[in-house]
Design a protein around this motif. Structure first.
Motif, short mmCIF file in Angstrom:
data_model
loop_
_atom_site.label_atom_id
_atom_site.label_comp_id
_atom_site.label_asym_id
_atom_site.label_seq_id
_atom_site.Cartn_x
_atom_site.Cartn_y
_atom_site.Cartn_z
N ASP A 1 4.60 2.53 13.68
CA ASP A 1 5.25 1.99 12.49
C ASP A 1 4.15 1.64 11.51
O ASP A 1 3.21 0.92 11.85
CB ASP A 1 6.05 0.73 12.84
N LEU A 2 4.24 2.15 10.31
CA LEU A 2 3.20 1.95 9.32
C LEU A 2 3.57 0.83 8.37
O LEU A 2 4.72 0.68 7.98
CB LEU A 2 2.97 3.25 8.54
N ASN A 3 2.57 0.05 8.00
CA ASN A 3 2.76 -1.05 7.08
C ASN A 3 1.87 -0.80 5.87
O ASN A 3 0.66 -0.72 5.99
CB ASN A 3 2.36 -2.36 7.78
N HIS A 4 2.47 -0.70 4.72
CA HIS A 4 1.75 -0.37 3.49
C HIS A 4 1.54 -1.58 2.59
O HIS A 4 1.19 -1.43 1.42
CB HIS A 4 2.50 0.73 2.73
N HIS A 5 1.72 -2.80 3.11
CA HIS A 5 1.62 -4.00 2.28
C HIS A 5 0.22 -4.21 1.69
O HIS A 5 0.10 -4.57 0.52
CB HIS A 5 2.04 -5.24 3.06
N ARG A 6 -0.82 -4.00 2.47
CA ARG A 6 -2.18 -4.17 1.93
C ARG A 6 -2.46 -3.16 0.83
O ARG A 6 -3.05 -3.50 -0.20
CB ARG A 6 -3.22 -4.00 3.04
N LEU A 7 -2.02 -1.94 1.03
CA LEU A 7 -2.20 -0.90 0.02
C LEU A 7 -1.43 -1.25 -1.24
O LEU A 7 -1.94 -1.12 -2.36
CB LEU A 7 -1.76 0.45 0.58
N ALA A 8 -0.21 -1.73 -1.08
CA ALA A 8 0.63 -2.09 -2.22
C ALA A 8 0.08 -3.28 -2.99
O ALA A 8 0.36 -3.44 -4.18
CB ALA A 8 2.05 -2.39 -1.74
N GLY A 9 -0.73 -4.11 -2.32
CA GLY A 9 -1.30 -5.28 -2.97
C GLY A 9 -2.36 -4.95 -4.00
O GLY A 9 -2.73 -5.81 -4.80
N ASP A 10 -2.85 -3.75 -4.01
CA ASP A 10 -3.85 -3.32 -4.99
C ASP A 10 -3.12 -2.48 -6.05
O ASP A 10 -2.52 -1.46 -5.73
CB ASP A 10 -4.94 -2.49 -4.30
N SER A 11 -3.18 -2.92 -7.29
CA SER A 11 -2.42 -2.26 -8.34
C SER A 11 -2.76 -0.77 -8.49
O SER A 11 -1.91 0.02 -8.91
CB SER A 11 -2.62 -2.97 -9.68
N LYS A 12 -3.99 -0.37 -8.14
CA LYS A 12 -4.37 1.05 -8.23
C LYS A 12 -3.58 1.90 -7.25
O LYS A 12 -3.40 3.09 -7.46
CB LYS A 12 -5.85 1.23 -7.95
N PHE A 13 -3.14 1.28 -6.15
CA PHE A 13 -2.52 2.04 -5.07
C PHE A 13 -1.05 1.70 -4.83
O PHE A 13 -0.43 2.24 -3.92
CB PHE A 13 -3.30 1.83 -3.78
N ALA A 14 -0.48 0.82 -5.65
CA ALA A 14 0.89 0.36 -5.42
C ALA A 14 1.91 1.50 -5.44
O ALA A 14 2.82 1.54 -4.60
CB ALA A 14 1.26 -0.71 -6.45
N THR A 15 1.78 2.43 -6.37
CA THR A 15 2.72 3.55 -6.45
C THR A 15 2.62 4.43 -5.22
O THR A 15 3.63 4.86 -4.67
CB THR A 15 2.47 4.38 -7.72
N ILE A 16 1.40 4.68 -4.78
CA ILE A 16 1.20 5.48 -3.58
C ILE A 16 1.82 4.78 -2.38
O ILE A 16 2.52 5.40 -1.58
CB ILE A 16 -0.30 5.76 -3.35
N ALA A 17 1.58 3.48 -2.26
CA ALA A 17 2.14 2.71 -1.15
C ALA A 17 3.66 2.78 -1.15
O ALA A 17 4.29 2.95 -0.10
CB ALA A 17 1.68 1.26 -1.21
N SER A 18 4.25 2.66 -2.31
CA SER A 18 5.71 2.72 -2.43
C SER A 18 6.24 4.07 -1.95
O SER A 18 7.22 4.13 -1.21
CB SER A 18 6.12 2.47 -3.88
N ASN A 19 5.58 5.14 -2.37
CA ASN A 19 6.01 6.48 -1.96
C ASN A 19 5.80 6.71 -0.47
O ASN A 19 6.62 7.34 0.19
CB ASN A 19 5.28 7.54 -2.76
N LEU A 20 4.69 6.23 0.07
CA LEU A 20 4.42 6.44 1.49
C LEU A 20 5.30 5.58 2.38
O LEU A 20 5.58 5.94 3.52
CB LEU A 20 2.95 6.16 1.80
N SER A 21 5.76 4.45 1.86
CA SER A 21 6.56 3.55 2.69
C SER A 21 7.91 4.16 3.07
O SER A 21 8.56 3.71 4.01
CB SER A 21 6.76 2.21 2.02
N THR A 22 8.33 5.21 2.37
CA THR A 22 9.58 5.88 2.74
C THR A 22 9.40 6.68 4.03
O THR A 22 10.37 7.09 4.65
CB THR A 22 10.06 6.82 1.62
#
Length: 78
Positions: A6-27
């Motif tokens: 199970d992947l957790n993208h919260h740390r990635l999403a916490g950085d504004s440079k990577f938030a969009t990527i984190a959102s897409n990967l969280s699916t």
């Protein structure tokens, strides 16, 4: 592949440079097969290319350090 991840993208999403990527990967938040792993990796590479193909994201001076962490299987690395 017998393990499930199970992947957790919260740390990635916490950085504004990577938030969009984190959102897409969280699916694709579960890796439970070789196909799921490959699909996740393809998506991550595609998103990275789309968002950062026009310039550097950061410095490469720390690459040797990060590579060493990966080799030692440090916490927080894949």
């Amino acid at each position: 592949m017998s393990a499930n991840f199970d992947l957790n993208h919260h740390r990635l999403a916490g950085d504004s440079k990577f938030a969009t990527i984190a959102s897409n990967l969280s699916t694709q938040s579960r890796i439970d097969s070789r196909e799921a792993f490959n699909r996740y990796c393809r998506k991550a590479c595609l998103l990275w290319s789309e968002h950062f193909s026009n310039g550097p994201v950061g410095t490469t001076a720390r690459f040797p350090e990060f590579l060493d962490r990966i080799k030692r299987r440090a916490e927080g690395t894949i």
